[in-house]
Scaffold this motif. Structure first.
Motif, PDB file in Angstrom:
ATOM      1  N   PRO A 134      -5.326 121.949  77.950  1.00  0.00           N
ATOM      2  CA  PRO A 134      -4.214 121.460  78.822  1.00  0.00           C
ATOM      3  C   PRO A 134      -4.737 121.186  80.215  1.00  0.00           C
ATOM      4  O   PRO A 134      -5.615 121.884  80.705  1.00  0.00           O
ATOM      5  N   MET A 135      -4.187 120.117  80.844  1.00  0.00           N
ATOM      6  CA  MET A 135      -4.676 119.736  82.189  1.00  0.00           C
ATOM      7  C   MET A 135      -4.063 120.677  83.215  1.00  0.00           C
ATOM      8  O   MET A 135      -2.876 121.013  83.141  1.00  0.00           O
ATOM      9  N   ARG A 136      -4.816 121.058  84.188  1.00  0.00           N
ATOM     10  CA  ARG A 136      -4.298 121.955  85.242  1.00  0.00           C
ATOM     11  C   ARG A 136      -4.136 121.112  86.504  1.00  0.00           C
ATOM     12  O   ARG A 136      -5.111 120.583  87.044  1.00  0.00           O
ATOM     13  N   ILE A 137      -2.855 120.899  86.907  1.00  0.00           N
ATOM     14  CA  ILE A 137      -2.615 120.068  88.111  1.00  0.00           C
ATOM     15  C   ILE A 137      -2.247 121.012  89.265  1.00  0.00           C
ATOM     16  O   ILE A 137      -1.312 121.824  89.128  1.00  0.00           O
ATOM     17  N   PRO A 138      -2.975 120.928  90.318  1.00  0.00           N
ATOM     18  CA  PRO A 138      -2.649 121.833  91.454  1.00  0.00           C
ATOM     19  C   PRO A 138      -1.259 121.511  92.027  1.00  0.00           C
ATOM     20  O   PRO A 138      -0.798 120.358  91.995  1.00  0.00           O
ATOM     21  N   VAL A 139      -0.605 122.536  92.452  1.00  0.00           N
ATOM     22  CA  VAL A 139       0.795 122.379  92.944  1.00  0.00           C
ATOM     23  C   VAL A 139       0.814 122.638  94.445  1.00  0.00           C
ATOM     24  O   VAL A 139       0.212 123.599  94.933  1.00  0.00           O
ATOM     25  N   LYS A 140       1.489 121.760  95.114  1.00  0.00           N
ATOM     26  CA  LYS A 140       1.658 121.968  96.577  1.00  0.00           C
ATOM     27  C   LYS A 140       2.755 123.023  96.741  1.00  0.00           C
ATOM     28  O   LYS A 140       3.893 122.854  96.289  1.00  0.00           O
TER      29      LYS A 140
END
Lengths: 423, 617, 594, 396
Positions: A134-140
């Motif tokens: 699964p892709m890990r997208i950084p969260v603001k």
């Protein structure tokens, strides 16, 4: 060729009632690549999950197809099983034989055949699936809350109190929403503003909350975790830093109705032309500025002996000043009259000298005879009676001037005879 | 009239004019002030010119229409030069006789001479006439001698010499010193030292500066400014030019009252003549000083006599005073430094320059220098304009110059300062004419109105009259003046109407105090003076009106009743015919009766009755 | 700076300050009537007279306009000042015996009644505030002074209706005696500026703070009605603002923020009452909606908490409350139940009875839904205490009868007609999404249901998340609900956001697309095809690049790509062809068999 | 033997299903809010208790005209025939339930059993025999036009003018038909009439419940129209209008229908008719339910009235346009004998007069008869005129 395991769920009678599961098992077990085929009444239940988990390990399966209900319900559950069983979770696929087959068909035979086809396609897909992560997208870690009512306030406070930044956008000049308008709230009858104001103040002073009142969200782009928000701050016309909220401005602003700007109706074309040309002449003689007003009105009085209404309006129009200003000057000075005056102007002097020599008696005599009070004009428009405070000929007191002629040392018996000559 | 290029030209012109007028020449002057004109002066002068022409002696003997001589009571006045034979109450018919007898044969006509009311002795020469003897006519002096529309007459009497002198060797400070040394004070009423006012305006940096002549003269019973403007306009223009030079102003306004058409005409003629001659307008007499004088006509508002209201009226605003400070000297017309003085003040300046400050300081009292022109009117034999040195007592003014009270009545009071002044009782007649003295007794110099009242005048009614004047003329802007004076008038009307109440006098005083302290402008502040002074000196009359409901002077209508004295009445029907209200009834030869219900108390019957059959209680 | 003695104490003020301002700075109150901080001091009422002693000489001057002079002594309440002020105030009181402000000043000075009887027909004290405002500030000049002395009055030319008056009402609001009425000056329709916060029941000025406890407690200028923005005149607020905070030329500013999550809490509005034609909504002034009645009850409301009729201010003896107005009415208005009306109607009735003890609340309703905690008990207690008459039946008409109203309804319990005369009617109109919110949501591509409420992923399992990831819902924007539920849902939404922040990252499905650079012909067809703007042309690589985060795996680009350079993980073309073959084989088997 | 009376409600599905089958609408959707009953014209009458909000539930329970007791049944039958079909209730019902459709279903049952009011039976028989409710012979149908040389309709003419039975036979209402014909002739419109081939449009009797006789006349009319290839029909009665527009299409026949007010309004706008003579009176317009509420035609009649010089158009406050109160003549009301002081028309006449109008304008023959007769019986001498009559006075 991957070793594929197929697990078919009865889902109570949701699937089992219209799809012949045993028939499916038989058919699938013969399908190339399928090395293991099992069914269970509730595959999503604990035992069902355990069955899959053990089979993966037991049969060293490299791909799993679970024929059950919609992936949006239990895909996550079975993929977690795949994780715990050690194979890549994306090698497990769901074949939806409930919503897309058993629930929408009544003929068992066709339903069973369709279910088999569905499962086979997913098996084929699983054979070529790669194992993915699964892709890990950084969260603001900053939140936007739209709306400053009680909901917005509560959400902002919770987030801010957890240490994250919040941008609260409210379209009205103040937060509080409709709850601030309520008197008391049911069922406890708390005073609505008393329980809401502390929250509002907390939001107002919270250093994690960037409060944007009188603003609107213009546009949101981007994706979960990384939104770009355009906020349009409507102009308050008040500099928030400088303003101390002392209240002078809103206590002293006098405009309480919606103003509707109207322009003075021009009178120049509706009035009679030669009066207009006369007035133009007077104005040219005296000048066309506000300070020449008295000279102009004196010119008009010389011309018409009084100030007709059209004249006043026209002068106001030409000098570009309000009619009320010209009217004020016209009604202030005694030389100007707003009523038409008689052919002859009778001026009775009430100066001190004439007064002590009996001027009042003369005046009352004229009043009773002509039947008019000072400032009025006789019916036939012949005489206008006026009183003056000294004509500068005190030796002749009591004195009366009619137009230009002086009538001095008057005796009340001779007053009326003096006037006869003008009749 | 060639334009004078420099001061030298002017001096040459003055010599030629003076030469042309040797004093011995025989000439006749007729007073054409408003008073005499009202009695037919124009016909008299026209008749003289006609007679002289028919006799073809108009070349040697000239006839001249002059400004007001001052003795209005005996108008139309004729004075024959060179020995100033004084004929009074001359009608057109007398003219042929005067020409034949006096002008040709140099014989005096007895019947036209003025006879002294006390000694009944005939007086031929003008200076000996009792009315003129005690006067010191400086500003008014040349009024009787020059034709206001002929500039040369004025130049002939050293006209514009002062201006030439100032322009040639006086700096503006020199002029200020002279005026200061002369002790000249404002003749408008407050008596503010003129030099200090000029200095303040002069000292302001802001330009342009303005100079204004206040010829609004709203006081009832005062007409000196009018006679000066009509009779001797050039003296005012010269005074203003000198003032403007001292202050550094190049533009001036004369604010003339609407009711003075003749004055406006003569001032305009004078300005045009002066400009043609180069004595006004640009580069006067070739110097770099120029002065443009405009005339602004008032529109009928007494309040425009007050400085800031006058300025507002010139600026085209309604004549409503503006709070001070800032005073006009700092911020006046169009927001610029402005200096305002009364007509008489400007007119005095040329004489001070010509005859020197010490001469002027020599006249008058220690603080009030120079002469004051009074318009002596009311219950006095010789009504007219009187110019007397400061310091003369009111008694001399009224009895000697005024010729006492007609009808043998007793003097009751003298009212000075117009509606803002006060009534001075007969006991205080000995006080001298002086700014401070008059103020001390509660009155004020004012613009010079002096109304003489005899025993038949009701002081409460006089106070009511003055209040009704100020209330009618108040601009109504500030509460104390509008409402306060309004209430004062109501109370006085109530008292005159017979329903005065206990405590009214204290209420009047309380109100008067609030009005004087609270009003925005001088009109308001001084309006209660007549009431205060009449209460001060004639409190008994107020008590009579309030307590006994009777008017001692028998003037207040609702407090008097007219009735027929039965035994004197001869039934001659005279009063019956005269009564406007038809209140008298009775047959010929029968005793008449007055119906009290119908009687409007106009007093016609009392006047007409020759048999003293009408009594007033 | 200037030093002078104020009532005996040495004081220092800036040059040019008037005595009134100096006194105010040092806590000394001087009465004024014709003074207004934004106007040139007119100095005519003379109520503000004070005693100034300058080099030994004392005189009375108007403190509102008289500037402080160095070294002078000012006595604001000396014996002389009070004596004069008393007389002057008595004179003014005679002019305007009923003006509150004048009476207040008179009371301070110990004056009960004026000794002078009032003669003025109009209670005008000629302070000139209205004339100066209209001529010098608003610069319209509709009214002015006329005549002079005791006849002086304030009027329109010839006393007729003005044709220039803009009905702005400045004169009326400035008048200390309230005698000047706009409807006497202009005959054109007067539209008061209605306070949105008070639900149009009261009037507000152009620069205003919605309510006293507003946060931020700073004003805003209503540019639609402010005179400055109409004619460039007035500027009163700018003149009186000491800290010079008024910025007329301030324009809107667009700012950009980067956020991780969005909580939509746009709230609700009430269904417009004008649409209830059969009840005279919008036409009868005493037929109002729930929020308006809340304002009438609220202590900070237009009537300070007294229940008064908007039409004539009388206290209504009988008030009718209608339930389900616009709610549960699929045919014409809203089909859903607005959930909170039953409860707030009970509260309204109870509070009304509390304020008007002899009042009679009548509630027309078809059901009473008391589903919250403590609601049923509150309902029972309230009915008893307030003596509420519950009539089961939805009224059909409201007809205006005299100065009251008649309600036509059926009592469905008895089946009989009932006509109820009442003084005021409160319609509990339906809850609808805040005006503009549905459009905003659609712009942000957040799905909305047919009523405009925001759609949640699953009503039971994920009620606070929107279908589009990263958007969360709270309050009535999602559906009508009462305050307890709203707050609960707000906290829920917040916790969802916190969960996301705590993890610091989001797991996204990996089946996104990738580009085979050699095959890519840079034709850019795929870039336009991508609905999520996830694709850009990389100049150096001469190939299209995909942003992993933006790609949602929808596959449009794969279909659009002519060269097959774009491929999707775990859904490759080969897989698809295999799956299709499997279907055909299945078909062959079965068709062959029957 | 006196059978103990059973007071409990019964559920009889048979009646319910019959009702459903006969067109009863929305019997399950109703939550008995009572809003319909308040707008029913019987409400302002105030003397007749008419709880129509209970009807859907009664229909669901199958309790329409189901009681055995003779008097109760008579009362029920009387109640069922009280509805005048004005559909005010339909407009207000939150669920849009068509209460009149339930009444109609009940009436069809009663008609099938033959137990419905005598007066209506005779009306139905007359229409069956001579095609008009008045009972006059067919040949006399076009007597109203005898001296107006109105042509018989031939194919190719633009309009068929279908004058309703009332305005064909009733001596007073004939003048409406004559006015219409006169105006159309003046405007040069190509139109004709079918004389004896026409029969009653059947709107009333269908709503009375005799579906069979309705179908008879309907088929007769449609065949007549087809025979003469009629494409457009002009009607002056809203009942014919609603019948041709909404009911006849069920028989699969298609033709345009235009109410006279719409056509007149267009003619005035296009200038074909110029109302020049003054009609200086205050006129109040009464919205016929079949025209206004049921077919949304409110403005056309008003445009016609407004175009007449000197005419001042008034409105009944609170009760105009969609909220207007019925005249009580619909769905058989014209013939029912309800006693004088219990009439719907009484309420409406009072409302119309209270506006201070000099003339009541109507656009339907039923309204004309009912309002005129009631006004007279109440002692008012206010004239009641059709808009065509008023326009005729102004432009002929």
């Amino acid at each position: 060729m991957k070793r594929i395991g197929v697990f078919v769920c009865h889902c109570g009678h949701n699937i089992g009632a219209t799809v012949n599961v045993t028939e499916i098992l038989k058919e699938l077990s013969r399908y190339p690549g399928v090395v293991h085929c099992k069914d269970y009444k509730y595959m999503c239940s604990e035992p069902g999950q355990k069955l899959i988990k053990d089979s993966i390990a037991g049969e060293e399966l490299e791909g799993v197809v679970v024929a059950c209900c919609t992936p949006s319900l239990h895909e996550e559950t079975f993929r977690r099983i795949a994780d715990s069983a050690g194979i890549n979770r994306y090698l497990l696929e769901i074949a939806n034989i409930r919503e897309q087959c058993s629930w929408v068909h009544t003929d068992p035979e066709k339903a069973t055949s369709k279910a088999a086809t569905l499962i086979k396609t997913i098996v084929e897909k699983t054979k070529l699936n790669d194992s993915l992560e699964p892709m890990r997208i950084p969260v603001k870690t900053k939140a936007l809350v739209i709306g400053g009512g009680v909901a917005g306030l509560q959400a902002s406070l919770d987030i801010a109190n957890s240490g994250y930044e919040v941008v609260l956008v409210e379209q009205n000049p103040s937060i509080g929403g409709h709850m601030a308008q309520l008197s008391e709230t049911f069922p406890t009858l708390d005073c609505s503003q008393c329980i809401l104001t502390p929250r509002m103040v907390e939001v107002g002073q919270h250093d994690n909350i960037d409060l944007r009142t009188y603003s609107e969200v213009e546009e949101i782009s981007g994706y979960a975790g990384n939104f770009k928000v355009k906020i349009r701050g409507k102009p308050r016309s008040v500099d928030l830093e400088k303003c101390t909220g002392c209240g002078d401005c809103w206590n002293l602003c006098p405009v309480m109705n919606k103003p509707e700007i109207r322009v003075m109706q021009s009178v120049s074309d509706s009035m009679d032309p030669d009066m207009r040309s006369n007035l133009d002449a007077v104005i040219d003689r005296n000048g066309c500025a506000r300070e020449d007003i008295i000279g102009i009105l004196q010119g008009v009085t010389d011309e018409y002996n009084w100030l007709p209404r059209d004249a006043i309006c026209y002068v106001a129009e030409r000098l570009e000043i309000p009619v009320s200003y010209v009217y004020r000057i016209a009604s202030f000075f005694t030389q100007f009259s707003l009523e038409p005056r008689g052919k002859h102007i009778i001026k009775v002097c009430l100066g001190t000298a004439c007064f002590v020599r009996g001027a009042p008696r003369i005046l009352s005599q004229i009043q009773s005879d002509l039947g008019i009070a000072p400032g009025e004009t006789t019916e036939d428009g012949l005489f206008t009676l006026e009183t003056v405070n000294c004509l500068g000929a005190c030796a002749l007191g009591p004195l009366m001037v009619v137009d230009e002629d002086y009538h001095g040392r008057l005796k009340f018996t001779r007053v009326m005879s003096a006037l006869d000559s003008y009749k | 009239m060639a334009k004078l290029a420099n001061i030298g030209d002017f001096e040459k012109l003055m010599e030629t004019v003076k030469a042309g007028r040797e004093s011995s020449a025989r000439s006749v002057t007729v007073c054409c002030g408003t008073g005499c004109v009202a009695s037919g002066a124009h016909d008299v002068i026209a008749k003289f010119q006609e007679e002289l022409k028919t006799r073809k002696i108009d070349a040697e003997i000239s006839s001249k229409a002059t400004g007001c001589h001052g003795f209005c009571e005996r108008g139309p006045l004729v004075v024959v030069f060179p020995d100033r034979i004084f004929y009074q109450r001359v009608s057109a018919e007398d003219v042929p006789e005067i020409v034949d007898e006096t002008l040709v044969k140099d014989k005096v006509i007895e019947r036209l001479l003025y006879s002294d009311p006390v000694s009944d002795e005939k007086i031929t020469h003008e200076p000996d006439v009792q009315f003129y003897k005690r006067q010191q006519r400086i500003i008014f002096g040349s009024n009787g001698m020059i034709d206001p529309t002929d500039m040369d007459d004025y130049i002939g009497l050293d006209g514009y010499a002062a201006l030439a002198k100032v322009l040639s060797d006086h700096s503006s400070d020199d002029v200020l010193d002279v005026i200061e040394r002369s002790g000249l004070r404002g003749r408008g009423g407050a008596g503010f030292p003129t030099s200090r006012k000029w200095r303040i305006t002069g000292a302001q940096e802001a330009t342009p500066k303005y100079v204004i002549c206040n010829a609004d003269e709203g006081d009832p019973g005062a007409f000196q400014d009018r006679s000066l403007c009509e009779g001797n306009p050039h003296s005012i223009l010269e005074g203003m030019a000198i003032g403007a030079y001292a202050i550094g102003a190049s533009e001036a306004y004369i604010y003339v009252r609407a009711e003075y058409p003749l004055a406006c005409k003569h001032l305009e003629i004078a300005i045009n003549q002066a400009e043609d001659r180069g004595l006004l307008g640009d580069n006067i007499l070739g110097t770099n000083f120029s002065l443009k004088i405009h005339i602004k006509k008032g529109a009928g508002a007494f309040v425009c006599g007050e400085e800031s209201a006058l300025i507002a009226s010139i600026e085209g605003k309604p004549g409503e005073p503006i709070p001070r400070p800032p005073y006009p000297a700092e911020k006046g017309l169009w927001g610029r430094p402005t200096n305002i003085n009364n007509v008489k003040t400007w007119a005095s300046v040329p004489y001070i320059i010509n005859r020197g400050a010490d001469w002027f300081a020599g006249i008058g009292t220690e603080k009030s220098k120079g002469t004051m022109i009074f318009s002596l009117v009311g219950k006095v034999n010789n009504t007219g304009l009187v110019e007397v040195p400061m310091g003369m007592t009111l008694k001399e003014l009224v009895e000697e110059i005024g010729g006492g009270i007609p009808g043998g009545k007793k003097l009751k009071a003298v009212q000075t300062g117009g509606p803002s002044g006060g009534c001075i009782p007969s006991e205080l007649m000995t006080i001298p004419i002086d700014y401070e003295e008059l103020a001390k007794v509660g009155s004020m110099m004012g613009s010079g109105g002096c109304v003489v009242m005899d025993e038949d005048t009701c002081m409460v009614d006089v106070a009511r009259y003055f209040l009704s004047f100020t209330v009618a003329e108040s601009c109504g802007k500030c509460t104390p003046c509008r409402e306060g004076n309004g209430r004062l008038l109501d109370i006085l009307v109530r008292i005159c109407g017979g329903d005065g109440k206990e405590g009214d006098i204290e209420l009047l005083k309380e109100l008067a105090g609030a009005i004087t302290d609270g009003s925005l402008c001088a009109l308001g502040k001084t309006a209660p003076n007549p009431v205060l002074t009449t209460i001060e000196y004639f409190r008994d009359e107020y008590e009579a009106h309030i307590k006994d409901k009777c008017c001692p002077a028998k003037v207040c209508k609702s407090l008097i009743t007219y009735s027929i004295v039965a035994d004197n009445c001869t039934g001659c029907l005279a009063c019956l015919k005269a009564c406007p209200a038809g209140a008298v009834s009775g047959e010929k030869k029968q005793v008449h009766v007055i119906d009290q219900a119908k009687c409007t108390k106009c007093g016609a019957c009392y006047e007409v009755c020759k048999f003293e059959a009408v009594s007033v209680e | 700076m200037i030093t002078f003695k104020l009532n005996g104490t040495e004081v220092e003020v800036e040059e040019g300050t008037t005595i009134l301002e100096a006194a105010k700075e040092h806590g000394v109150e001087i009465p004024t009537l014709c003074y207004h901080p934004a106007f040139e001091p007119y100095q005519v009422c003379r109520v503000c007279l004070v005693e100034v002693i300058k080099d030994g000489q004392s005189k009375l001057v108007p403190s509102c306009g008289y500037k402080v002079e160095e070294g002078t002594e000012v006595l604001t309440h000396s014996e002389l000042v009070l004596k004069r002020r008393r007389t002057i105030v008595e004179l003014i009181l005679a002019e305007a015996p009923n003006s509150e402000r004048v009476l207040a000043i008179a009371k301070d000075l110990g004056i009960e009644k004026s000794r002078f009887e009032s003669k003025r027909e109009k209670e005008c004290i000629l302070c000139g505030l209205c004339v100066n405002a209209c001529n010098d500030i608003i610069k319209v000049g509709a009214i002015g002074f006329a005549k002079r002395g005791t006849q002086r009055e304030i009027t329109t030319p010839y006393g007729e209706f003005s044709d220039v008056c803009s009905t702005c009402g400045a004169c009326a609001s400035l008048c200390p005696t309230g005698v000047i009425k706009v409807e006497e000056i202009s005959d054109s329709e007067i539209k008061p500026i209605l306070s949105e916060f008070d639900a149009n029941l009261s009037q507000r000025p152009c620069i205003y703070v919605p309510f006293p406890q507003a946060v931020p407690n700073r004003p805003v200028i209503d540019r639609e009605n402010c005179m400055y923005f109409k004619t460039g005149e007035c500027r009163i607020c700018e003149i009186v603002c000491q800290p010079e905070a008024i910025k007329y030329d301030q324009d809107e500013e667009i700012t950009e923020e980067e956020v991780g999550a969005v909580i939509v809490a746009t709230g609700y509005d009430l269904y417009p009452i004008e649409r209830m034609k059969e009840y005279g909504g919008g036409e009868y002034t005493d037929v109002i909606d729930g929020l308006q009645f809340e304002r009438l009850l609220s202590a900070s409301g237009p009537t300070q908490g007294e229940v008064r009729r908007p039409s004539d201010g009388r206290i209504p003896k009988r008030v009718a409350f209608f339930a389900c107005v616009g709610s549960r009415d699929p045919e014409h208005h809203c089909s859903y139940c607005s959930k909170i009306c039953c409860m707030y109607m009970v509260k309204h009735a109870l509070l009304y009875k509390e304020r008007v003890p002899d009042g009679e609340p009548v509630i027309f309703s078809i059901d009473v839904r008391t589903s919250g905690k403590g609601y049923e008990e509150f309902y029972t207690r309230a009915k008893e205490e307030a003596g509420i008459i519950y009539i089961r039946g939805k009224p059909s008409r409201i007809i205006k009868e005299g100065d009251g109203y008649e309600v036509w309804a059926i009592n469905t319990v008895t089946g009989k007609q009932i006509r109820v005369r009442c003084d005021m009617v409160v319609l509990s109109t339906a809850i609808i999404p805040t005006v503009g919110a549905p459009e905003l949501a659609r712009e942000m591509r957040i799905p909305v249901d047919e009523h405009g409420f925001l759609s949640e992923v699953h009503p039971k399992l994920r009620p606070v998340e929107s279908l589009v990831r990263g958007f969360f819902l709270a309050g009535c924007s999602q559906a009508p609900k009462d305050i307890p539920d709203t707050v609960a849902q707000a906290s829920a939404a917040a916790s969802k956001v916190l969960e996301m922040f705590a993890r610091g990252e989001i797991l996204a499905e990996p089946h996104i697309v990738w580009v085979d650079e050699d095959k890519c012909a840079t034709c850019k067809v795929c870039i336009d095809a991508c609905p999520y703007e996830a694709r850009e042309l990389d100049e150096e690589k001469k190939a299209v690049v995909v942003s992993d985060a933006l790609c949602q795996g929808c596959g449009c680009c794969v279909a659009a790509c002519p060269t097959g350079a774009t491929r999707q993980k775990n859904l490759d073309d080969e897989q698809l062809s295999r799956m299709v073959e499997a279907i055909f084989e299945q078909e062959k088997e079965h068709s062959g068999s029957d | 033997m006196n059978k103990k009376k059973n007071i409990a409600d019964q559920i009889n599905p048979e009646i319910r299903d019959a009702l459903l089958e006969m067109g009863a609408d929305g019997i399950y959707r109703c939550y008995q809010c009572g809003k319909c009953a308040g707008t029913c014209p019987w409400f302002p009458v105030g003397t007749y208790d008419f709880p129509i909000f209970r009807l859907p539930l009664e229909a669901a329970l199958g309790m329409i005209a189901s009681s055995e007791d003779k008097d109760e049944l008579a009362a029920e039958i009387d109640k069922i025939y009280r509805c005048v079909g004005c559909e005010a209730c339909v407009d207000q019902c939150p669920h849009g339930i068509n209460i009149p459709s339930i009444f109609r279903a009940g009436r069809r049952l009663l008609v099938d059993f033959g137990s419905y009011p005598e007066i209506l039976k005779s009306t139905v028989r007359k229409i069956h025999d001579v095609g008009n409710p008045v009972g006059e012979p067919r040949e006399k149908r076009s007597d109203w036009a005898r001296d107006l040389n109105v042509p018989v309709f031939e194919p190719g003419m633009e309009f068929l003018y279908f004058s309703c039975c009332i305005s064909s036979y009733d001596p007073r209402v004939k003048s409406v038909a004559r006015a219409v014909a006169g105006i159309l002739q003046k405007a040069g419109i190509s139109f004709g009439i079918l004389q004896s081939e026409e029969s009653c449009c059947g709107e009333a009797i269908r709503r009375i419940g005799s579906e069979t006789v309705y179908e008879e006349v309907a088929k007769a009319n449609t065949s007549a129209f087809e025979r003469n290839s009629v494409a457009k029909v002009l009607v002056n009665s809203p009942h014919c209008y609603t019948s041709f527009k909404n009911d006849y299409p069920e028989l699969g026949v298609k033709f345009d229908v235009l109410h006279i007010s719409e056509h007149l309004s267009d003619l005035i706008e296009s200038g074909a008719i110029k109302p020049d003579k003054e009609f200086a009176k205050k006129v109040v317009y009464h919205d016929p339910c079949a025209l206004g509420r049921q077919n949304d035609i409110y403005e056309a009649p008003r445009n016609v009235l407004r175009s007449i010089p000197g005419l001042e158009l008034l409105e009944v406050e609170n009760f105009n346009h969609g909220l207007s109160v019925c005249c009580g003549a619909g769905s058989g009301g014209l013939w029912m004998e309800w006693d004088k002081d219990e009439r719907i028309a009484g309420v409406r006449v009072t409302q119309l007069i209270d506006t201070g109008a000099d003339v009541i304008a109507v656009a339907c023959p039923y309204c004309l008869q009912m309002l005129e007769e009631t006004a007279k019986s109440m002692g008012h001498d206010i004239p009641v005129m059709d808009i065509a009559e008023i326009l005729a006075e102004s432009c002929l």
